[in-house]
Motif scaffolding. Structure first.
Motif, PDB file in Angstrom:
ATOM      1  N   ARG A   1     -33.826  32.298  85.486  1.00  0.00           N
ATOM      2  CA  ARG A   1     -33.071  31.811  86.624  1.00  0.00           C
ATOM      3  C   ARG A   1     -32.389  31.594  88.230  1.00  0.00           C
ATOM      4  O   ARG A   1     -30.981  31.544  88.314  1.00  0.00           O
ATOM      5  CB  ARG A   1     -34.824  32.827  87.335  1.00  0.00           C
ATOM      6  N   PRO A   2     -32.734  29.912  87.684  1.00  0.00           N
ATOM      7  CA  PRO A   2     -32.172  28.994  87.633  1.00  0.00           C
ATOM      8  C   PRO A   2     -30.973  28.656  87.420  1.00  0.00           C
ATOM      9  O   PRO A   2     -29.687  28.496  88.359  1.00  0.00           O
ATOM     10  CB  PRO A   2     -32.882  27.505  88.382  1.00  0.00           C
ATOM     11  N   LEU A   3     -31.255  28.846  86.263  1.00  0.00           N
ATOM     12  CA  LEU A   3     -29.476  28.746  85.568  1.00  0.00           C
ATOM     13  C   LEU A   3     -28.787  30.179  86.222  1.00  0.00           C
ATOM     14  O   LEU A   3     -27.473  29.297  86.222  1.00  0.00           O
ATOM     15  CB  LEU A   3     -30.205  29.048  84.390  1.00  0.00           C
ATOM     16  N   ASP A   4     -29.447  30.773  85.889  1.00  0.00           N
ATOM     17  CA  ASP A   4     -28.475  32.280  85.988  1.00  0.00           C
ATOM     18  C   ASP A   4     -27.739  32.156  87.871  1.00  0.00           C
ATOM     19  O   ASP A   4     -26.592  31.995  88.144  1.00  0.00           O
ATOM     20  CB  ASP A   4     -29.368  33.361  85.927  1.00  0.00           C
ATOM     21  N   GLU A   5     -28.345  31.285  88.446  1.00  0.00           N
ATOM     22  CA  GLU A   5     -28.306  31.810  89.917  1.00  0.00           C
ATOM     23  C   GLU A   5     -27.279  30.428  89.879  1.00  0.00           C
ATOM     24  O   GLU A   5     -26.382  30.814  90.793  1.00  0.00           O
ATOM     25  CB  GLU A   5     -29.253  31.441  90.984  1.00  0.00           C
ATOM     26  N   ALA A   6     -27.239  29.185  89.441  1.00  0.00           N
ATOM     27  CA  ALA A   6     -26.237  27.958  88.946  1.00  0.00           C
ATOM     28  C   ALA A   6     -24.779  28.768  88.705  1.00  0.00           C
ATOM     29  O   ALA A   6     -23.709  27.979  89.325  1.00  0.00           O
ATOM     30  CB  ALA A   6     -26.885  27.161  88.477  1.00  0.00           C
ATOM     31  N   ARG A   7     -24.875  29.550  87.530  1.00  0.00           N
ATOM     32  CA  ARG A   7     -23.843  30.245  86.667  1.00  0.00           C
ATOM     33  C   ARG A   7     -22.953  30.557  87.975  1.00  0.00           C
ATOM     34  O   ARG A   7     -21.980  30.533  88.745  1.00  0.00           O
ATOM     35  CB  ARG A   7     -24.143  30.955  85.550  1.00  0.00           C
ATOM     36  N   VAL A   8     -24.118  31.878  88.591  1.00  0.00           N
ATOM     37  CA  VAL A   8     -23.320  32.311  89.591  1.00  0.00           C
ATOM     38  C   VAL A   8     -22.683  31.958  90.701  1.00  0.00           C
ATOM     39  O   VAL A   8     -21.569  32.110  91.403  1.00  0.00           O
ATOM     40  CB  VAL A   8     -23.957  34.170  90.214  1.00  0.00           C
ATOM     41  N   HIS A   9     -23.735  30.557  91.215  1.00  0.00           N
ATOM     42  CA  HIS A   9     -22.833  29.526  92.423  1.00  0.00           C
ATOM     43  C   HIS A   9     -21.036  29.228  91.507  1.00  0.00           C
ATOM     44  O   HIS A   9     -20.816  29.681  92.641  1.00  0.00           O
ATOM     45  CB  HIS A   9     -23.986  28.976  92.439  1.00  0.00           C
TER      46      HIS A   9
ATOM     47  N   GLN B   1     -25.732  21.473 111.808  1.00  0.00           N
ATOM     48  CA  GLN B   1     -24.877  20.301 111.210  1.00  0.00           C
ATOM     49  C   GLN B   1     -22.985  20.894 111.758  1.00  0.00           C
ATOM     50  O   GLN B   1     -22.258  20.070 112.256  1.00  0.00           O
ATOM     51  CB  GLN B   1     -25.041  19.467 110.091  1.00  0.00           C
ATOM     52  N   ALA B   2     -22.726  21.987 111.015  1.00  0.00           N
ATOM     53  CA  ALA B   2     -21.050  22.391 111.310  1.00  0.00           C
ATOM     54  C   ALA B   2     -21.110  22.627 112.459  1.00  0.00           C
ATOM     55  O   ALA B   2     -19.562  22.689 112.806  1.00  0.00           O
ATOM     56  CB  ALA B   2     -21.078  23.391 110.189  1.00  0.00           C
ATOM     57  N   ARG B   3     -22.486  23.377 113.554  1.00  0.00           N
ATOM     58  CA  ARG B   3     -21.248  23.990 114.641  1.00  0.00           C
ATOM     59  C   ARG B   3     -21.690  23.000 115.755  1.00  0.00           C
ATOM     60  O   ARG B   3     -20.658  22.477 116.516  1.00  0.00           O
ATOM     61  CB  ARG B   3     -22.846  25.086 115.365  1.00  0.00           C
ATOM     62  N   THR B   4     -21.344  21.006 115.676  1.00  0.00           N
ATOM     63  CA  THR B   4     -20.649  20.268 116.400  1.00  0.00           C
ATOM     64  C   THR B   4     -19.184  20.015 116.491  1.00  0.00           C
ATOM     65  O   THR B   4     -18.930  18.933 116.495  1.00  0.00           O
ATOM     66  CB  THR B   4     -21.778  18.584 115.786  1.00  0.00           C
ATOM     67  N   LEU B   5     -18.588  20.518 114.883  1.00  0.00           N
ATOM     68  CA  LEU B   5     -17.429  20.497 114.900  1.00  0.00           C
ATOM     69  C   LEU B   5     -16.410  21.042 115.669  1.00  0.00           C
ATOM     70  O   LEU B   5     -16.792  22.883 115.982  1.00  0.00           O
ATOM     71  CB  LEU B   5     -17.174  20.691 113.677  1.00  0.00           C
ATOM     72  N   PRO B   6     -15.989  20.790 116.684  1.00  0.00           N
ATOM     73  CA  PRO B   6     -15.461  21.421 117.720  1.00  0.00           C
ATOM     74  C   PRO B   6     -14.216  22.692 116.861  1.00  0.00           C
ATOM     75  O   PRO B   6     -13.864  24.258 117.813  1.00  0.00           O
ATOM     76  CB  PRO B   6     -14.615  20.534 118.561  1.00  0.00           C
ATOM     77  N   THR B   7     -13.815  22.227 116.230  1.00  0.00           N
ATOM     78  CA  THR B   7     -12.239  23.102 115.822  1.00  0.00           C
ATOM     79  C   THR B   7     -13.166  23.980 114.837  1.00  0.00           C
ATOM     80  O   THR B   7     -12.614  24.983 114.162  1.00  0.00           O
ATOM     81  CB  THR B   7     -11.949  22.183 114.659  1.00  0.00           C
ATOM     82  N   LEU B   8     -14.438  23.798 114.795  1.00  0.00           N
ATOM     83  CA  LEU B   8     -15.142  24.946 113.947  1.00  0.00           C
ATOM     84  C   LEU B   8     -15.392  26.441 114.112  1.00  0.00           C
ATOM     85  O   LEU B   8     -15.669  26.835 115.042  1.00  0.00           O
ATOM     86  CB  LEU B   8     -16.211  24.496 112.853  1.00  0.00           C
ATOM     87  N   ARG B   9     -14.860  27.168 113.219  1.00  0.00           N
ATOM     88  CA  ARG B   9     -14.877  28.541 113.805  1.00  0.00           C
ATOM     89  C   ARG B   9     -15.637  30.039 113.490  1.00  0.00           C
ATOM     90  O   ARG B   9     -15.786  30.068 114.121  1.00  0.00           O
ATOM     91  CB  ARG B   9     -12.922  29.204 113.776  1.00  0.00           C
ATOM     92  N   GLU B  10     -15.789  29.137 112.004  1.00  0.00           N
ATOM     93  CA  GLU B  10     -16.300  30.156 111.396  1.00  0.00           C
ATOM     94  C   GLU B  10     -17.155  29.698 110.016  1.00  0.00           C
ATOM     95  O   GLU B  10     -17.029  28.414 109.851  1.00  0.00           O
ATOM     96  CB  GLU B  10     -15.672  31.290 110.730  1.00  0.00           C
ATOM     97  N   TYR B  11     -18.935  29.870 110.150  1.00  0.00           N
ATOM     98  CA  TYR B  11     -19.516  29.323 109.317  1.00  0.00           C
ATOM     99  C   TYR B  11     -20.249  30.390 108.565  1.00  0.00           C
ATOM    100  O   TYR B  11     -20.544  31.586 109.219  1.00  0.00           O
ATOM    101  CB  TYR B  11     -21.147  28.766 109.851  1.00  0.00           C
ATOM    102  N   VAL B  12     -19.722  30.647 106.784  1.00  0.00           N
ATOM    103  CA  VAL B  12     -19.897  31.427 106.007  1.00  0.00           C
ATOM    104  C   VAL B  12     -21.047  31.521 105.428  1.00  0.00           C
ATOM    105  O   VAL B  12     -21.096  30.243 104.325  1.00  0.00           O
ATOM    106  CB  VAL B  12     -18.544  31.837 105.316  1.00  0.00           C
ATOM    107  N   ILE B  13     -22.457  32.159 105.029  1.00  0.00           N
ATOM    108  CA  ILE B  13     -23.165  32.235 103.378  1.00  0.00           C
ATOM    109  C   ILE B  13     -23.156  33.057 103.248  1.00  0.00           C
ATOM    110  O   ILE B  13     -23.303  34.447 103.044  1.00  0.00           O
ATOM    111  CB  ILE B  13     -24.729  32.186 104.242  1.00  0.00           C
ATOM    112  N   VAL B  14     -22.858  32.909 101.485  1.00  0.00           N
ATOM    113  CA  VAL B  14     -22.307  34.178 100.313  1.00  0.00           C
ATOM    114  C   VAL B  14     -23.284  33.561  99.519  1.00  0.00           C
ATOM    115  O   VAL B  14     -23.687  32.561  99.484  1.00  0.00           O
ATOM    116  CB  VAL B  14     -20.959  34.040  99.573  1.00  0.00           C
ATOM    117  N   GLU B  15     -24.742  34.813  99.178  1.00  0.00           N
ATOM    118  CA  GLU B  15     -25.274  34.804  98.728  1.00  0.00           C
ATOM    119  C   GLU B  15     -25.553  35.149  97.146  1.00  0.00           C
ATOM    120  O   GLU B  15     -24.605  35.640  96.993  1.00  0.00           O
ATOM    121  CB  GLU B  15     -26.489  35.742  99.374  1.00  0.00           C
ATOM    122  N   ALA B  16     -26.022  34.133  96.346  1.00  0.00           N
ATOM    123  CA  ALA B  16     -25.594  33.523  94.885  1.00  0.00           C
ATOM    124  C   ALA B  16     -26.466  34.536  94.317  1.00  0.00           C
ATOM    125  O   ALA B  16     -26.542  35.648  93.187  1.00  0.00           O
ATOM    126  CB  ALA B  16     -26.033  32.396  94.596  1.00  0.00           C
ATOM    127  N   GLY B  17     -27.354  35.428  94.803  1.00  0.00           N
ATOM    128  CA  GLY B  17     -28.295  36.455  94.111  1.00  0.00           C
ATOM    129  C   GLY B  17     -28.123  37.893  94.567  1.00  0.00           C
ATOM    130  O   GLY B  17     -28.792  38.618  94.001  1.00  0.00           O
TER     131      GLY B  17
END
Length: 177
Positions: free
Chosen positions: A24-32, A114-130
């Motif tokens: 399973r972790p190998l499959d997720e790493a491949r999809v990642h 950590q990411a939201r401390t960047l004043p220029t950041l408009r969007e933070y996206v999380i794409v799920e591998a599973g």
């Protein structure tokens, strides 16, 4: 069946379960990796002709607080200094993490913090591998963050690229659980 056969069958199924947990972790790493490559292609296509660039995988991004850097899976910046000077980036407008079972907690927790401390950041996206799911955290005018979740058959808008990405196009060809 006799006791010896029952034990052999039970041992076989136990072995299959143990093997599946290792695979399973190998499959997720491949999809990642597939999702990072696909995202990079989709973002590059959308940014063609615009004064912006996508960096992947793992670009160094300098945080506003202190001298720390983070390494998201992908980043987009239209800041002239970022476009000219290379890494580390100082003013990305979009950061993307492809989350696996092993990284999802950190990506949603400390990574987003950590990411939201960047004043220029408009969007933070999380794409799920599973599974086919994309969460877009968008900075509001008051500085807070709004979460929009998207699944199969939907598209998600990214202001940082002035466009929409279809979830199905992103996950095309990916072998999900």
């Amino acid at each position: 069946m006799n006791a010896a056969t029952d034990t052999a069958v039970r041992d076989f199924f136990d072995w299959q379960d143990r093997l599946a947990q290792r695979v399973r972790p190998l499959d997720e790493a491949r999809v990642h990796g597939q999702l990072i490559t696909r995202l990079q292609a989709l973002l590059r296509e959308r940014l063609r002709g615009l004064p912006a660039r996508v960096w992947a995988p793992g670009p160094a991004v300098h945080l506003a607080e202190g001298a720390r850097t983070v390494h998201p899976d992908l980043a987009v910046s239209s800041d002239e200094a970022d476009l000219c000077s290379g890494l580390p980036l100082h003013a990305p407008s979009l950061l993307i993490e492809v989350a696996t079972a092993a990284t999802a907690g950190a990506d949603r927790g400390e990574g987003f913090e950590q990411a939201r401390t960047l004043p220029t950041l408009r969007e933070y996206v999380i794409v799920e591998a599973g599974r086919a799911r994309v969460d877009v955290y968008r900075r509001r005018a008051d500085g807070g963050w709004l979460l929009d979740s998207h699944g199969a058959g939907e598209g998600f808008v990214l202001a940082a690229i002035d466009g929409t990405i279809e979830v199905d196009a992103l996950y095309e060809g990916a072998r999900l659980r």
